[in-house]
Structures are given as structure tokens and as C-alpha cells.
Scaffold this motif. Structure first.
Motif, mmCIF file in Angstrom:
data_model
loop_
_atom_site.group_PDB
_atom_site.id
_atom_site.type_symbol
_atom_site.label_atom_id
_atom_site.label_comp_id
_atom_site.label_asym_id
_atom_site.label_seq_id
_atom_site.Cartn_x
_atom_site.Cartn_y
_atom_site.Cartn_z
ATOM 1 N N VAL A 1 0.844 -1.200 0.000
ATOM 2 C CA VAL A 1 0.000 0.000 0.000
ATOM 3 C C VAL A 1 0.877 1.247 0.000
ATOM 4 C CG1 VAL A 1 -1.604 1.356 1.396
ATOM 5 C CG2 VAL A 1 -2.029 -1.079 1.026
ATOM 6 N N LEU B 1 0.691 4.035 -2.942
ATOM 7 C CA LEU B 1 0.335 5.428 -2.646
ATOM 8 C C LEU B 1 1.408 6.365 -3.191
ATOM 9 C CD1 LEU B 1 -1.085 5.166 0.996
ATOM 10 C CD2 LEU B 1 -2.366 5.706 -1.087
ATOM 11 N N ARG C 1 2.723 11.827 -1.229
ATOM 12 C CA ARG C 1 4.067 11.901 -0.656
ATOM 13 C C ARG C 1 4.009 11.849 0.871
ATOM 14 N NH1 ARG C 1 6.225 10.183 -4.704
ATOM 15 N NH2 ARG C 1 5.812 11.302 -6.616
ATOM 16 N N GLY C 2 5.110 11.413 1.450
ATOM 17 C CA GLY C 2 5.279 11.507 2.897
ATOM 18 C C GLY C 2 4.412 10.559 3.704
ATOM 19 N N VAL C 3 4.012 9.458 3.083
ATOM 20 C CA VAL C 3 3.235 8.461 3.821
ATOM 21 C C VAL C 3 4.199 7.451 4.433
ATOM 22 C CG1 VAL C 3 1.490 6.659 3.612
ATOM 23 C CG2 VAL C 3 1.251 8.775 2.304
ATOM 24 N N ARG C 4 4.084 7.224 5.713
ATOM 25 C CA ARG C 4 5.020 6.344 6.412
ATOM 26 C C ARG C 4 4.285 5.349 7.301
ATOM 27 N NH1 ARG C 4 6.450 11.447 7.048
ATOM 28 N NH2 ARG C 4 5.648 11.593 9.158
ATOM 29 N N GLU C 5 4.992 4.301 7.648
ATOM 30 C CA GLU C 5 4.498 3.332 8.644
ATOM 31 C C GLU C 5 3.087 2.856 8.315
ATOM 32 O OE1 GLU C 5 5.144 4.465 12.796
ATOM 33 O OE2 GLU C 5 6.355 6.141 12.089
ATOM 34 N N VAL C 6 2.914 2.351 7.098
ATOM 35 C CA VAL C 6 1.593 1.871 6.691
ATOM 36 C C VAL C 6 1.400 0.451 7.222
ATOM 37 C CG1 VAL C 6 0.044 1.447 4.780
ATOM 38 C CG2 VAL C 6 1.788 3.226 4.583
ATOM 39 N N HIS C 7 0.303 0.242 7.915
ATOM 40 C CA HIS C 7 -0.016 -1.098 8.406
ATOM 41 C C HIS C 7 -1.436 -1.438 7.998
ATOM 42 C CE1 HIS C 7 3.686 -1.395 10.602
ATOM 43 N NE2 HIS C 7 3.461 -0.213 11.144
ATOM 44 N N VAL C 8 -1.600 -2.645 7.493
ATOM 45 C CA VAL C 8 -2.923 -3.089 7.071
ATOM 46 C C VAL C 8 -3.389 -4.205 7.996
ATOM 47 C CG1 VAL C 8 -4.265 -4.108 5.203
ATOM 48 C CG2 VAL C 8 -2.458 -2.461 4.684
ATOM 49 N N LEU D 1 -8.501 -2.372 7.899
ATOM 50 C CA LEU D 1 -8.084 -1.252 8.727
ATOM 51 C C LEU D 1 -6.713 -0.852 8.208
ATOM 52 C CD1 LEU D 1 -8.996 0.064 11.477
ATOM 53 C CD2 LEU D 1 -7.499 -1.601 12.568
ATOM 54 N N ILE D 2 -6.573 0.365 7.736
ATOM 55 C CA ILE D 2 -5.287 0.811 7.209
ATOM 56 C C ILE D 2 -4.836 2.007 8.050
ATOM 57 C CG2 ILE D 2 -4.057 1.665 5.174
ATOM 58 C CD1 ILE D 2 -7.088 0.274 4.072
ATOM 59 N N VAL D 3 -3.699 1.872 8.673
ATOM 60 C CA VAL D 3 -3.191 2.908 9.577
ATOM 61 C C VAL D 3 -1.845 3.386 9.065
ATOM 62 C CG1 VAL D 3 -2.563 3.434 11.961
ATOM 63 C CG2 VAL D 3 -4.350 1.757 11.491
ATOM 64 N N PHE D 4 -1.649 4.702 9.019
ATOM 65 C CA PHE D 4 -0.343 5.219 8.602
ATOM 66 C C PHE D 4 -0.103 6.609 9.166
ATOM 67 C CE2 PHE D 4 -2.205 7.999 5.430
ATOM 68 C CZ PHE D 4 -3.351 7.325 5.036
ATOM 69 N N HIS D 5 1.109 7.074 8.977
ATOM 70 C CA HIS D 5 1.488 8.433 9.397
ATOM 71 C C HIS D 5 1.742 9.266 8.150
ATOM 72 C CE1 HIS D 5 2.646 7.711 13.839
ATOM 73 N NE2 HIS D 5 1.766 6.820 13.454
ATOM 74 N N ARG E 1 -6.716 14.318 2.110
ATOM 75 C CA ARG E 1 -5.800 13.439 1.370
ATOM 76 C C ARG E 1 -6.104 11.972 1.679
ATOM 77 N NH1 ARG E 1 0.095 15.175 2.378
ATOM 78 N NH2 ARG E 1 0.492 13.519 0.877
ATOM 79 N N LEU F 1 -7.393 4.221 -4.230
ATOM 80 C CA LEU F 1 -6.669 2.965 -4.018
ATOM 81 C C LEU F 1 -7.251 2.075 -2.925
ATOM 82 C CD1 LEU F 1 -3.987 1.348 -4.682
ATOM 83 C CD2 LEU F 1 -3.058 2.421 -2.625
#
Lengths: 89, 89
Positions: free
Chosen positions: A24, A28, A34-41, B44-48, B60, B68
Motif C-alpha cells: 500500500v 500510494l 508523498r510523505g506516507v510512512r508506517e503503513v499497516h494493514v 483497517l489501514i493505519v499510517f502516518h 488526502r 486505491l
């Protein structure tokens, strides 16, 4: 008996490889986010159940996680309980 | 720029067949959990992410869902935004 709405969140344990999250994050970036970090599904499992008390509902929800809903080796879970709208409570 | 923690919930739209939910309901019954109804399985999608404001972060996040993260035909989504722990805010 009261009807409860149970919400179970199952997420990859910290430090465990999360290929879905990485996929993901990559997609993205390709789309220009831009600047999306630490994505967890993870998974979200929501259902209704009758129980004598909120405590009993939570306990049964956690038992379901241990027996079916979560992989105890690679995933963490949390169970949230609320009275269902229109329940006896 | 502030760092935000974005939580996206993607759930099958009401009235749309939810085969995963039905499978979980059946398996819970087989395991002896009685009275479980209306099981729905979502993601569940979690990110920074960095953004100028909470509103921008939410916008955003919703754009990511449309492009997506969610299937616009069969799924609903909701985006929750919170300041990330330890962020500039």
C-alpha cells in the motif's frame, strides 16, 4: 441478555514484516501521495452478539480472537464492546 | 507541517454480499460461539503522514480511499485523523 456490538481490530504485530502495508505504501507513492510512512494493514471484524454483561461480551470476543480471528504468532488484537443500538440496555 | 496518524476503515457496503463475514460467522458457530449475528469483515489501514492541517490530512486520506484503498462500488470508508504522538503540534 443484552445485545452488544463487538468490534475486533487485528493488526500485524510491531516488528513483524507487513507485506500488505509495504504494498500500500508503494502504491500510494506511485499515485503521488508523498510523505506516507508506517503503513499497516489489518482487519476489522464487526458483529452483534447477546451476552449477560459487557465483561462477558468482551471475554467471548477475546476468546474468538485467540481461536479464530487473529494469528497469535504474528498479530495483535483488541476487542471493543458497545451496547448495540436499540438493545435491551 | 504536522505529523498525523490516519486511520482508514473500509467496510463492505450494507446490502452487499459479504462472503468473508459469512465464513467467519459459520466458523464461530462451529467453534461453539452461539448467537453471533451480522458479521462483517473489513480492512483497517493505519499510517502516518505530514500535512498542514487536520483538514488537509483528512482530505488526502479520503482521496487515497477513492483512488486505491477502497472499492467504490462495494465498500464504504471512513477516515479518522489524529495528531501523531510526538508530532510538532
Amino acid at each position: 441478555m443484552t445485545e452488544y456490538r463487538i468490534e475486533v481490530r487485528v493488526t500485524p504485530r510491531r516488528g513483524i514484516l507487513d507485506p500488505q502495508g509495504n504494498a500500500v505504501a508503494g502504491a500510494l507513492g506511485t499515485l503521488g501521495f508523498r510523505g506516507v510512512r508506517e503503513v499497516h494493514v489489518g482487519r476489522l471484524i464487526v458483529f452483534h452478539m447477546d451476552a449477560e454483561s459487557e465483561g462477558e461480551a468482551k471475554e467471548r470476543g477475546e476468546a474468538m480472537c485467540r481461536q479464530l480471528l487473529a494469528n497469535p504468532v504474528t498479530e495483535d488484537f483488541s476487542v471493543q464492546v458497545a451496547a448495540a443500538p436499540g438493545s435491551a440496555r
